[in-house]
Write a protein that holds these residues in place. Structure first.
Motif, PDB file in Angstrom:
ATOM      1  N   MET A  57      15.060 -13.497  19.797  1.00  0.00           N
ATOM      2  CA  MET A  57      15.211 -12.317  20.598  1.00  0.00           C
ATOM      3  C   MET A  57      16.359 -11.615  19.980  1.00  0.00           C
ATOM      4  SD  MET A  57      15.104 -11.898  24.506  1.00  0.00           S
ATOM      5  CE  MET A  57      15.104 -10.489  25.479  1.00  0.00           C
ATOM      6  N   ALA A  58      16.386 -10.307  19.887  1.00  0.00           N
ATOM      7  CA  ALA A  58      17.412  -9.400  19.380  1.00  0.00           C
ATOM      8  C   ALA A  58      18.673  -9.532  20.358  1.00  0.00           C
ATOM      9  CB  ALA A  58      16.901  -7.864  19.264  1.00  0.00           C
ATOM     10  N   THR A  59      18.428  -9.400  21.500  1.00  0.00           N
ATOM     11  CA  THR A  59      19.501  -9.482  22.534  1.00  0.00           C
ATOM     12  C   THR A  59      20.345 -10.740  22.375  1.00  0.00           C
ATOM     13  OG1 THR A  59      18.332  -7.948  24.217  1.00  0.00           O
ATOM     14  CG2 THR A  59      20.083  -9.454  25.037  1.00  0.00           C
ATOM     15  N   ALA A  60      19.532 -12.046  22.454  1.00  0.00           N
ATOM     16  CA  ALA A  60      20.240 -13.272  22.218  1.00  0.00           C
ATOM     17  C   ALA A  60      21.077 -13.223  20.965  1.00  0.00           C
ATOM     18  CB  ALA A  60      19.088 -14.376  22.160  1.00  0.00           C
ATOM     19  N   GLU A  61      20.521 -12.619  19.783  1.00  0.00           N
ATOM     20  CA  GLU A  61      21.166 -12.616  18.550  1.00  0.00           C
ATOM     21  C   GLU A  61      22.340 -11.763  18.931  1.00  0.00           C
ATOM     22  OE1 GLU A  61      18.656 -11.797  14.901  1.00  0.00           O
ATOM     23  OE2 GLU A  61      16.958 -12.844  16.082  1.00  0.00           O
ATOM     24  N   PHE A  62      22.065 -10.717  19.262  1.00  0.00           N
ATOM     25  CA  PHE A  62      23.510  -9.810  19.540  1.00  0.00           C
ATOM     26  C   PHE A  62      24.456 -10.479  20.309  1.00  0.00           C
ATOM     27  CE2 PHE A  62      25.563  -6.517  21.978  1.00  0.00           C
ATOM     28  CZ  PHE A  62      25.998  -5.647  20.931  1.00  0.00           C
ATOM     29  N   LEU A  63      24.187 -11.258  21.246  1.00  0.00           N
ATOM     30  CA  LEU A  63      25.310 -11.953  21.898  1.00  0.00           C
ATOM     31  C   LEU A  63      25.833 -13.121  21.450  1.00  0.00           C
ATOM     32  CD1 LEU A  63      23.434 -11.797  25.746  1.00  0.00           C
ATOM     33  CD2 LEU A  63      25.461 -10.707  25.060  1.00  0.00           C
ATOM     34  N   ASN A  64      25.038 -13.628  20.683  1.00  0.00           N
ATOM     35  CA  ASN A  64      25.542 -14.719  19.773  1.00  0.00           C
ATOM     36  C   ASN A  64      26.512 -14.344  18.743  1.00  0.00           C
ATOM     37  OD1 ASN A  64      25.427 -17.660  19.292  1.00  0.00           O
ATOM     38  ND2 ASN A  64      24.570 -16.922  17.199  1.00  0.00           N
ATOM     39  N   ALA A  65      26.184 -13.132  17.984  1.00  0.00           N
ATOM     40  CA  ALA A  65      26.996 -12.637  17.219  1.00  0.00           C
ATOM     41  C   ALA A  65      28.403 -12.098  17.776  1.00  0.00           C
ATOM     42  CB  ALA A  65      26.481 -11.357  16.431  1.00  0.00           C
ATOM     43  N   ALA A  66      28.276 -11.800  19.146  1.00  0.00           N
ATOM     44  CA  ALA A  66      29.380 -11.478  19.800  1.00  0.00           C
ATOM     45  C   ALA A  66      30.479 -12.540  20.064  1.00  0.00           C
ATOM     46  CB  ALA A  66      29.202 -10.728  21.339  1.00  0.00           C
ATOM     47  N   ARG A  67      29.699 -13.748  20.471  1.00  0.00           N
ATOM     48  CA  ARG A  67      30.387 -14.876  20.659  1.00  0.00           C
ATOM     49  C   ARG A  67      31.143 -15.430  19.481  1.00  0.00           C
ATOM     50  NH1 ARG A  67      26.253 -16.999  22.402  1.00  0.00           N
ATOM     51  NH2 ARG A  67      26.551 -16.776  24.496  1.00  0.00           N
ATOM     52  N   GLU A  68      30.453 -15.479  18.284  1.00  0.00           N
ATOM     53  CA  GLU A  68      30.882 -15.907  17.152  1.00  0.00           C
ATOM     54  C   GLU A  68      32.096 -15.082  16.716  1.00  0.00           C
ATOM     55  OE1 GLU A  68      27.651 -16.156  14.372  1.00  0.00           O
ATOM     56  OE2 GLU A  68      26.771 -17.934  15.323  1.00  0.00           O
ATOM     57  N   SER A  69      32.077 -13.742  16.653  1.00  0.00           N
ATOM     58  CA  SER A  69      33.101 -13.012  16.313  1.00  0.00           C
ATOM     59  C   SER A  69      34.403 -13.215  17.092  1.00  0.00           C
ATOM     60  CB  SER A  69      32.843 -11.634  16.297  1.00  0.00           C
ATOM     61  OG  SER A  69      32.578 -11.131  17.741  1.00  0.00           O
ATOM     62  N   LEU A  70      34.011 -13.439  18.490  1.00  0.00           N
ATOM     63  CA  LEU A  70      35.400 -14.114  19.509  1.00  0.00           C
ATOM     64  C   LEU A  70      35.789 -15.174  19.082  1.00  0.00           C
ATOM     65  CD1 LEU A  70      33.708 -12.848  22.722  1.00  0.00           C
ATOM     66  CD2 LEU A  70      35.938 -11.798  21.758  1.00  0.00           C
ATOM     67  N   ALA A  71      35.083 -16.199  18.607  1.00  0.00           N
ATOM     68  CA  ALA A  71      35.472 -17.438  18.390  1.00  0.00           C
ATOM     69  C   ALA A  71      36.188 -17.270  17.004  1.00  0.00           C
ATOM     70  CB  ALA A  71      34.467 -18.367  18.154  1.00  0.00           C
ATOM     71  N   ASP A  72      35.817 -16.631  15.921  1.00  0.00           N
ATOM     72  CA  ASP A  72      36.428 -16.599  14.629  1.00  0.00           C
ATOM     73  C   ASP A  72      37.514 -15.623  14.512  1.00  0.00           C
ATOM     74  OD1 ASP A  72      35.140 -14.313  13.959  1.00  0.00           O
ATOM     75  OD2 ASP A  72      33.551 -15.193  13.059  1.00  0.00           O
ATOM     76  N   GLY A  73      37.876 -14.995  15.351  1.00  0.00           N
ATOM     77  CA  GLY A  73      38.655 -13.894  15.564  1.00  0.00           C
ATOM     78  C   GLY A  73      38.557 -12.531  14.608  1.00  0.00           C
ATOM     79  N   THR A  74      37.219 -12.164  14.615  1.00  0.00           N
ATOM     80  CA  THR A  74      36.824 -11.165  13.881  1.00  0.00           C
ATOM     81  C   THR A  74      36.601  -9.830  14.821  1.00  0.00           C
ATOM     82  OG1 THR A  74      34.629 -11.686  13.412  1.00  0.00           O
ATOM     83  CG2 THR A  74      36.256 -12.203  11.532  1.00  0.00           C
ATOM     84  N   PHE A  75      36.197 -10.309  16.067  1.00  0.00           N
ATOM     85  CA  PHE A  75      35.877  -9.302  17.190  1.00  0.00           C
ATOM     86  C   PHE A  75      36.963  -7.940  17.156  1.00  0.00           C
ATOM     87  CE2 PHE A  75      35.861  -7.417  21.267  1.00  0.00           C
ATOM     88  CZ  PHE A  75      34.557  -7.537  21.676  1.00  0.00           C
ATOM     89  N   ALA A  76      36.238  -6.920  17.086  1.00  0.00           N
ATOM     90  CA  ALA A  76      37.076  -5.652  17.410  1.00  0.00           C
ATOM     91  C   ALA A  76      36.851  -5.072  18.836  1.00  0.00           C
ATOM     92  CB  ALA A  76      36.871  -4.823  16.182  1.00  0.00           C
ATOM     93  N   LYS A  77      35.448  -4.577  18.822  1.00  0.00           N
ATOM     94  CA  LYS A  77      35.268  -4.149  20.380  1.00  0.00           C
ATOM     95  C   LYS A  77      33.722  -4.201  20.587  1.00  0.00           C
ATOM     96  CE  LYS A  77      34.776   0.870  19.410  1.00  0.00           C
ATOM     97  NZ  LYS A  77      35.501   2.236  19.918  1.00  0.00           N
ATOM     98  N   LEU A  78      33.221  -4.183  21.670  1.00  0.00           N
ATOM     99  CA  LEU A  78      31.744  -3.802  22.019  1.00  0.00           C
ATOM    100  C   LEU A  78      31.669  -2.735  22.914  1.00  0.00           C
ATOM    101  CD1 LEU A  78      29.382  -6.839  22.432  1.00  0.00           C
ATOM    102  CD2 LEU A  78      29.776  -5.186  24.279  1.00  0.00           C
ATOM    103  N   GLY A 132      16.535  -0.598  21.445  1.00  0.00           N
ATOM    104  CA  GLY A 132      15.008  -0.828  21.308  1.00  0.00           C
ATOM    105  C   GLY A 132      14.436  -2.091  20.978  1.00  0.00           C
ATOM    106  N   GLY A 133      15.334  -3.021  21.171  1.00  0.00           N
ATOM    107  CA  GLY A 133      14.969  -4.478  20.895  1.00  0.00           C
ATOM    108  C   GLY A 133      14.921  -4.654  19.518  1.00  0.00           C
ATOM    109  N   LYS A 134      15.549  -3.681  18.683  1.00  0.00           N
ATOM    110  CA  LYS A 134      15.840  -4.235  17.304  1.00  0.00           C
ATOM    111  C   LYS A 134      17.346  -4.148  16.950  1.00  0.00           C
ATOM    112  CE  LYS A 134      11.323  -1.875  16.129  1.00  0.00           C
ATOM    113  NZ  LYS A 134      11.014  -1.022  15.153  1.00  0.00           N
ATOM    114  N   LEU A 135      17.706  -4.906  15.759  1.00  0.00           N
ATOM    115  CA  LEU A 135      19.023  -5.171  15.623  1.00  0.00           C
ATOM    116  C   LEU A 135      19.254  -4.256  14.222  1.00  0.00           C
ATOM    117  CD1 LEU A 135      19.962  -8.848  16.290  1.00  0.00           C
ATOM    118  CD2 LEU A 135      20.613  -6.729  17.521  1.00  0.00           C
ATOM    119  N   ARG A 136      20.206  -3.620  14.082  1.00  0.00           N
ATOM    120  CA  ARG A 136      20.715  -3.114  12.798  1.00  0.00           C
ATOM    121  C   ARG A 136      22.034  -3.410  12.458  1.00  0.00           C
ATOM    122  NH1 ARG A 136      20.386   1.590  14.292  1.00  0.00           N
ATOM    123  NH2 ARG A 136      22.536   2.367  14.119  1.00  0.00           N
TER     124      ARG A 136
END
Length: 382
Positions: free
Chosen positions: A1-22, A97-101
Motif C-alpha cells: 500500500m502506497a501510504t504504508a510505503e510512504f510512512l516506512n520511507a519516512a521512518r527509515e530516513s529518520l533512523a539513518d539521519g537523511t530525513f530533511a522534512k515532510l 492519489g494512492g500512488k508514489l513518485r
C-alpha cells in the motif's frame, strides 16, 4: 500500500539521519487545516519532530518524540490528508492519489535543528517599540505583540536588501503611504539612520489625525528629526519628490493610487503589499466571461483568488510598462498575517519604457477576463 510505503520511507530516513522534512496536504477533513509541515528540531538538546499545523489564519506548532510523530503522520493520512511529500537528502518521495513518485533529492544539505537559537533580528528593540505597545518597559516583547514584531522585522529585512541596490544619495525621501500606527515607519527610519548612518526624510502619510498625532509625539520623544507624519490620503498626497514609496495593506484601489504616485514620481523603488481586490473582481463578475475557467470561478472562493492574481498580475505588468523590474513574492508566512503578497518595483534604467509588447499583454489579459479598465491604468494615465 502506497501510504504504508510512504510512512516506512519516512521512518527509515529518520533512523539513518537523511530525513530533511515532510509535508502533508490535500486536506478534506472537517477542520480548517491546510497542511502539516514536519521538521526535526532540537529542544533542550533532545531531538524531536516539530509539527506545524497550518490553518487558514494561524499556525500551531507542536513538538513530539519521533515515535509519536510517526504515529501522528499515520493518523493524519488516515483522517483527511490525501497527499504527502517526503524530502530526504538522498531522494524525494511524493504520495498522491494512492500512488508514489520518487525523484532526485531537492534538499541535499542538513537543515538546522536548533529550536532554541537566538534569531538574528534586523530591528533593534528601542523606546519607540515600547511607546507603540510592542515591548514592555524593559524591552521584552509583549506576548500579544510577537507576531507584530516578526512582521516589522521581516519588512525591514526585505527593505534593507532592496535599498542596498540604490545609491545612497538617492535614499533621501521615503514615503510610507497609509502608515497607520507607524510600526514600519519607525523601524525603517531607525534602521536607515542608526544602522546605515544615513540622513533620509521618512514621512508617514495617514488619514487618521489621532494616529498622526501619536506618531509625531513618539518621533519627537525618540529625537528622530528626519521622521515626519502627515495627515492625508494616498490619492491626494503630493508624492512628487519620493525616491522610495511604500504602501502596506492599502485597501483595494488605494494600492493602485500608491503605485501610481511612485510611477509618476519616477521613484527608484516601489513596494506594496496589496489588501482587497474588489475592483477587478467586480468587473470579472459583471463581464460573465469565464471562458475555459468557468469550472473554477463559479466557486466564490476561487473567484476571489483568481481576482487577486489577475489584479496583482496586471499591476506587475503596468509597472514593467513604465520601466520597472518587478518581483512578486510571499514576504511572510500566513502564520503571522493573511495579507502576505508583496509587489516590488525597482526602476530599471536599461528597461525600454512603454514597450508595445507589454501593452499588448495588458490588453490581452483584460480581454480574457472581461475587464474594461484596471484602476492603476486610470491613475497613471495609461
Amino acid at each position: 500500500m502506497a501510504t504504508a510505503e510512504f510512512l516506512n520511507a519516512a521512518r527509515e530516513s529518520l533512523a539513518d539521519g537523511t530525513f530533511a522534512k515532510l509535508t502533508l496536504g490535500h486536506y478534506t477533513g472537517k477542520e480548517d487545516l491546510k497542511k502539516i509541515t514536519v521538521k526535526k528540531v532540537l529542544v533542550k538538546r533532545e531531538e524531536k519532530l516539530g509539527f506545524t499545523y497550518t490553518h487558514k489564519t494561524k499556525d500551531i506548532v507542536k513538538n513530539y518524540d519521533v515515535a509519536e510523530g510517526l504515529s501522528r503522520m499515520k493518523d493524519a493520512l488516515g483522517n483527511g490528508f490525501n497527499a504527502g511529500n517526503l524530502f530526504t537528502r538522498e531522494f524525494d518521495l511524493a504520495l498522491d492519489g494512492g500512488k508514489l513518485r520518487k525523484s532526485a533529492a531537492t534538499i541535499t544539505e542538513p537543515l538546522s535543528t536548533d529550536h532554541d537559537r537566538a534569531k538574528n533580528r534586523v530591528v533593534e528593540k528601542k523606546q519607540y517599540l515600547h511607546d507603540l505597545g510592542v515591548t514592555d518597559a524593559n524591552g521584552n516583547l509583549l506576548k500579544s505583540s510577537q507576531d507584530k514584531f516578526r512582521q516589522i522585522d521581516k519588512y525591514v529585512e526585505i527593505l534593507s536588501g532592496l535599498i542596498k541596490n540604490i545609491p545612497q544619495n538617492k535614499i533621501q525621501n521615503i514615503l510610507d503611504m497609509g502608515s497607520g500606527k507607524g510600526y514600519l515607519t519607525f523601524a525603517l527610519y531607525d534602521y536607515l539612520s542608526s544602522t546605515l548612518k544615513l540622513n533620509p526624510v521618512v514621512t508617514g502619510v495617514e488619514y487618521r489625525q489621532d494616529m498622526v498625532d501619536l506618531c509625531t509625539k513618539i518621533a519627537a520623544k525618540s529625537h528622530y528629526d528626519g521622521l515626519k507624519f502627515k495627515q492625508g490620503t494616498i490619492e491626494n498626497y503630493d508624492a512628487s519628490n519620493a525616491n522610495i514609496l511604500i504602501a502596506l495593506h492599502a485597501c483595494d484601489t488605494a494600492t493602485d493610487d500608491a503605485i501610481a504616485k511612485g510611477i509618476i514620481a519616477n521613484a527608484k523603488l516601489i513596494v506594496v503589499a496589496p489588501c482587497c481586490h474588489k475592483q477587478i473582481r467586480g468587473e470579472m463578475e459583471a463581464a460573465k466571461n469565464p471562458g475555459d475557467l468557468e469550472f473554477l470561478i463559479r466557486h466564490g472562493i476561487f473567484m476571489e483568488r483568481q481576482a487577486e492574481m489577475v489584479t496583482d498580475g496586471l499591476r506587475a505588468l503596468i509597472l514593467e510598462y513604465f520601466g520597472y523590474t518587478v518581483k512578486v513574492f510571499e514576504f511572510i508566512s500566513g502564520e503571522h498575517t493573511a495579507k502576505n503578497v508583496m509587489i516590488v518595483g525597482t526602476k530599471n534604467p536599461k528597461a525600454k519604457p512603454k514597450d508595445p509588447a507589454i501593452l499588448a499583454k495588458i490588453t490581452d489579459t483584460k480581454a480574457r477576463f472581461g475587464i474594461k479598465t484596471h484602476h492603476l491604468e486610470t491613475a497613471t494615465g495609461l
